[in-house]
Design a protein around this motif. Sequence first.
Motif, PDB file in Angstrom:
ATOM      1  N   MET A 160      -1.186  19.426 -25.203  1.00 47.62           N
ATOM      2  CA  MET A 160      -1.611  18.084 -24.801  1.00 47.62           C
ATOM      3  C   MET A 160      -0.708  17.532 -23.688  1.00 47.62           C
ATOM      4  O   MET A 160      -1.171  16.810 -22.814  1.00 47.62           O
ATOM      5  N   VAL A 161       0.579  17.870 -23.753  1.00 51.45           N
ATOM      6  CA  VAL A 161       1.487  17.471 -22.660  1.00 51.45           C
ATOM      7  C   VAL A 161       0.972  18.047 -21.338  1.00 51.45           C
ATOM      8  O   VAL A 161       0.876  17.333 -20.323  1.00 51.45           O
ATOM      9  N   GLN A 162       0.616  19.322 -21.355  1.00 50.98           N
ATOM     10  CA  GLN A 162       0.119  19.954 -20.129  1.00 50.98           C
ATOM     11  C   GLN A 162      -1.186  19.325 -19.667  1.00 50.98           C
ATOM     12  O   GLN A 162      -1.395  19.085 -18.484  1.00 50.98           O
ATOM     13  N   HIS A 163      -2.075  19.056 -20.606  1.00 52.27           N
ATOM     14  CA  HIS A 163      -3.346  18.413 -20.240  1.00 52.27           C
ATOM     15  C   HIS A 163      -3.076  17.054 -19.595  1.00 52.27           C
ATOM     16  O   HIS A 163      -3.699  16.682 -18.601  1.00 52.27           O
ATOM     17  N   HIS A 164      -2.143  16.336 -20.176  1.00 54.49           N
ATOM     18  CA  HIS A 164      -1.822  15.019 -19.626  1.00 54.49           C
ATOM     19  C   HIS A 164      -1.336  15.131 -18.185  1.00 54.49           C
ATOM     20  O   HIS A 164      -1.760  14.368 -17.305  1.00 54.49           O
TER      21      HIS A 164
ATOM     22  N   GLY B  12      22.807   6.441 -15.769  1.00 51.35           N
ATOM     23  CA  GLY B  12      22.409   6.470 -14.372  1.00 51.35           C
ATOM     24  C   GLY B  12      21.129   5.702 -14.103  1.00 51.35           C
ATOM     25  O   GLY B  12      20.391   5.341 -15.037  1.00 51.35           O
ATOM     26  N   HIS B  13      20.861   5.466 -12.813  1.00 48.89           N
ATOM     27  CA  HIS B  13      19.704   4.647 -12.432  1.00 48.89           C
ATOM     28  C   HIS B  13      18.811   5.330 -11.418  1.00 48.89           C
ATOM     29  O   HIS B  13      17.965   4.696 -10.801  1.00 48.89           O
ATOM     30  N   GLU B  14      19.000   6.616 -11.263  1.00 45.97           N
ATOM     31  CA  GLU B  14      18.183   7.345 -10.285  1.00 45.97           C
ATOM     32  C   GLU B  14      16.855   7.783 -10.874  1.00 45.97           C
ATOM     33  O   GLU B  14      15.896   8.028 -10.162  1.00 45.97           O
ATOM     34  N   LYS B  15      16.839   7.927 -12.194  1.00 42.19           N
ATOM     35  CA  LYS B  15      15.626   8.382 -12.883  1.00 42.19           C
ATOM     36  C   LYS B  15      15.390   7.512 -14.108  1.00 42.19           C
ATOM     37  O   LYS B  15      16.285   6.792 -14.547  1.00 42.19           O
ATOM     38  N   THR B  16      14.188   7.597 -14.669  1.00 43.59           N
ATOM     39  CA  THR B  16      13.848   6.722 -15.793  1.00 43.59           C
ATOM     40  C   THR B  16      13.712   7.487 -17.110  1.00 43.59           C
ATOM     41  O   THR B  16      13.237   6.933 -18.094  1.00 43.59           O
ATOM     42  N   GLY B  17      14.145   8.736 -17.134  1.00 45.25           N
ATOM     43  CA  GLY B  17      14.084   9.505 -18.384  1.00 45.25           C
ATOM     44  C   GLY B  17      12.809  10.321 -18.496  1.00 45.25           C
ATOM     45  O   GLY B  17      11.849  10.100 -17.769  1.00 45.25           O
ATOM     46  N   ALA B  18      12.800  11.243 -19.437  1.00 48.30           N
ATOM     47  CA  ALA B  18      11.676  12.179 -19.561  1.00 48.30           C
ATOM     48  C   ALA B  18      10.522  11.552 -20.353  1.00 48.30           C
ATOM     49  O   ALA B  18      10.747  10.889 -21.359  1.00 48.30           O
ATOM     50  N   PRO B  19       9.285  11.772 -19.891  1.00 48.97           N
ATOM     51  CA  PRO B  19       8.124  11.127 -20.523  1.00 48.97           C
ATOM     52  C   PRO B  19       7.395  11.964 -21.569  1.00 48.97           C
ATOM     53  O   PRO B  19       6.390  11.509 -22.110  1.00 48.97           O
ATOM     54  N   HIS B  20       7.904  13.177 -21.898  1.00 44.51           N
ATOM     55  CA  HIS B  20       7.021  14.087 -22.663  1.00 44.51           C
ATOM     56  C   HIS B  20       6.676  13.579 -24.058  1.00 44.51           C
ATOM     57  O   HIS B  20       5.642  13.937 -24.596  1.00 44.51           O
ATOM     58  N   MET B  21       7.540  12.749 -24.665  1.00 48.41           N
ATOM     59  CA  MET B  21       7.262  12.316 -26.036  1.00 48.41           C
ATOM     60  C   MET B  21       6.021  11.423 -26.132  1.00 48.41           C
ATOM     61  O   MET B  21       5.459  11.244 -27.208  1.00 48.41           O
ATOM     62  N   SER B  22       5.618  10.856 -25.001  1.00 48.49           N
ATOM     63  CA  SER B  22       4.416  10.006 -25.016  1.00 48.49           C
ATOM     64  C   SER B  22       3.168  10.697 -24.489  1.00 48.49           C
ATOM     65  O   SER B  22       2.052  10.280 -24.797  1.00 48.49           O
ATOM     66  N   ARG B  23       3.362  11.718 -23.683  1.00 49.90           N
ATOM     67  CA  ARG B  23       2.184  12.300 -23.009  1.00 49.90           C
ATOM     68  C   ARG B  23       1.056  12.718 -23.955  1.00 49.90           C
ATOM     69  O   ARG B  23      -0.115  12.461 -23.665  1.00 49.90           O
TER      70      ARG B  23
END
Lengths: 431, 431
Positions: free
Chosen positions: A288-292, A369-380
Amino acid sequence: MNNPKALNTLGLRQALLAIDNGECTAVDVINACFDRIEAREPQVGAWQYSLSREVYLDQYLSNEAFYQQSPLKGLPVGIKDIIDTADMPTEMGSPIHKGRMPVDDASCVALIRAAGGIVLGKTVTTEFAYFKPGKTRNPADLERTPGGSSSGSAAAVADAMVPLALGSQTAASVIRPAAYCGSVGYVGSRGEFSLRGGQPLAQSLDSLGLLSRSVEDIELMRAILLRQNDPLAQADAVKPRKVLICQGDKVGETDPAMVEAINQAAALLEGQGVELVQFEDEEFLPQMVQHHIQIMGYEVARNLVVESRQPELLSEPLQDLISSGLAMERGLYLESLNAAAVGGDNLWQRFGDVDAILAPAAPGVAPLGHEKTGAPHMSRPWQAMGLPVISLPGLVDEAGLPLGVQLVGRAHDDDSLLALARWFEGALASA
Amino acid sequence: MNNPKALNTLGLRQALLAIDNGECTAVDVINACFDRIEAREPQVGAWQYSLSREVYLDQYLSNEAFYQQSPLKGLPVGIKDIIDTADMPTEMGSPIHKGRMPVDDASCVALIRAAGGIVLGKTVTTEFAYFKPGKTRNPADLERTPGGSSSGSAAAVADAMVPLALGSQTAASVIRPAAYCGSVGYVGSRGEFSLRGGQPLAQSLDSLGLLSRSVEDIELMRAILLRQNDPLAQADAVKPRKVLICQGDKVGETDPAMVEAINQAAALLEGQGVELVQFEDEEFLPQMVQHHIQIMGYEVARNLVVESRQPELLSEPLQDLISSGLAMERGLYLESLNAAAVGGDNLWQRFGDVDAILAPAAPGVAPLGHEKTGAPHMSRPWQAMGLPVISLPGLVDEAGLPLGVQLVGRAHDDDSLLALARWFEGALASA
């Protein structure tokens, strides 16, 4: 009032009750929020645009009779800057739309205003609700990202600047910042709310979201957004009978602190007599992560069209996303779209007697840090399936940083999910 | 040119070919369209707003090199006035939005402009794409309704003012006016195209649509809206092997002329060796009609929120729709939403070996008068299920008035549907 400085920390419902009971006035609450913003905004940077205290109070006082008899009594709400407001710029986190003044309020904004909420301002969003961060810092630790894309909404609420703010989620844009900042984050079932006047990013994934400090305030605002007759009416909290536990490794990379948090939450449920069942499938959610990812790339490239005229003003990650979306084979997109469309029903058919799913709201605490907002996979995965989700704070790592866990419900049965979440919120608080 | 006056009757692809072959210039085609508009617009009333010939030609000539090498070569397109254009008012058929100037182009408009199409103007829509008619008359018989809500788009195309126009469909807003005016009308699968900048009416039903005079032009514009690399590439037309015939009485009230039209179309298919199977279910489609009505009422009431501030400026039918939507029990809405969500899959599973469904595009010919836009029930079931549809002209009643028939396809398999429709269009023309 014994402690007027604490008024900004009240939830919407708590503040409404305090006003009803004569313990304070709406103006007291409003002032407490502005005091907090004045004290903290230079560090937190939650606001892209906001009313001054004077303008806000003018707006309130010039129509005080209306506000006093309204459900929200003139209390402040923040609106993610991806959602149109007719009286404030809506810039979508992009220099392309610097100073852009929408013609109309979004439907959700109009509903809040009609219910007596006052839009205090527009909260910082990442660029077009994708990855490039704005100026916001995590109020729980200013050296860390607040998460994105509803960065300002999550931070403003967690930092007690406003009791509630609107967000939106296409990948992890409500749940992740809620988890990182320590606020409650709710994403409605796909199609649950009107998105009129919210800028679309990917039509098969976009959902409206809410950020607050309590489940009851989510329920109140949900009722307003659904134009229910009596938005202040409240159903009972419901203890779940059976919960499906989804460990983070069933989705993707997970920090040890989050493994611990899910175990803690599960133990808490078990201690309350809730039956647990473990989600053992190793393939379903990564698929489902990949589909997202496929759906999002394909559709974003066909929504951000006006902006394609000025590619030099788009961030590199967004340019890459659009390029990959344009290069994507349509067959792959359709495969993902079809798999995601039936995914939720398939999942819930397998676990018919389960009341909700418990899963990590993020891989761990907010990264430094403030360059990125973290990984989204737990919601995808949940977002691909269009399921309602709510992220709850309360658990922390050894350093005291917020660790969010989310509950997942059945499509369009958001009310049941929220009733469970309100019970679980209480259990977490008394643990 | 032997007959320059006929240039306005060319389809998009035909005109592009004629330009490529040196038979005419884009300016010749543009002038022919303006000649037609000048001659006919006072009677037909297709345009809510349009460029003057001078302004159009200025726009073209000031950027001629771009247009000459573009896919659409500067040819004119009409845009339904429910879709935002940054350089023209978008009034949604309502006095509430008189003179409203959107900040941005809708994505679909931006894609057309990027492909070298020029927006000639905004076509008349009914009030918020619902029932209250605009000024448009049916070019096939000025005493009759053009149908709604994409009234101006259907009329402008059928009357050869422009080769193609954008529409939108929530109930029957593309297929019905196409059928009544005698143009081709296509409604994409739900979610197929970006609706960014199109004003939503009901999020679970809204689809983008196209009106033209040929299937090949639908395919061309579809490719542009999907940002395909080579929009001028064309797949082969495909003769169906097996078609499901849906008589009008399986949906609702049907005029004898339409019964005859479906029989004619079915006989034509049979004569070409296509296997036919009759849809015998008396309950399924009327149920889908009811589901559609429920979903639409509930959602419209939660989209037209800004407008609720000025109820005195809403038509009575729209006020009634909103009131009924607000009064509707949520359980009924969810029941309909769920039934509609699985309806398409259920239907296509029952008829797995069928290539398309043939059904009436409207109950009969366009009714006399301009107070109403005709009954929408022939489109409601397919729209509730989110299936792609295309209405084809070619059949007529005894008086020579257009009778549209529609082909229905599988969700997101619009390409197969259009390939069949192009074959059937040829069969109808040579019958």
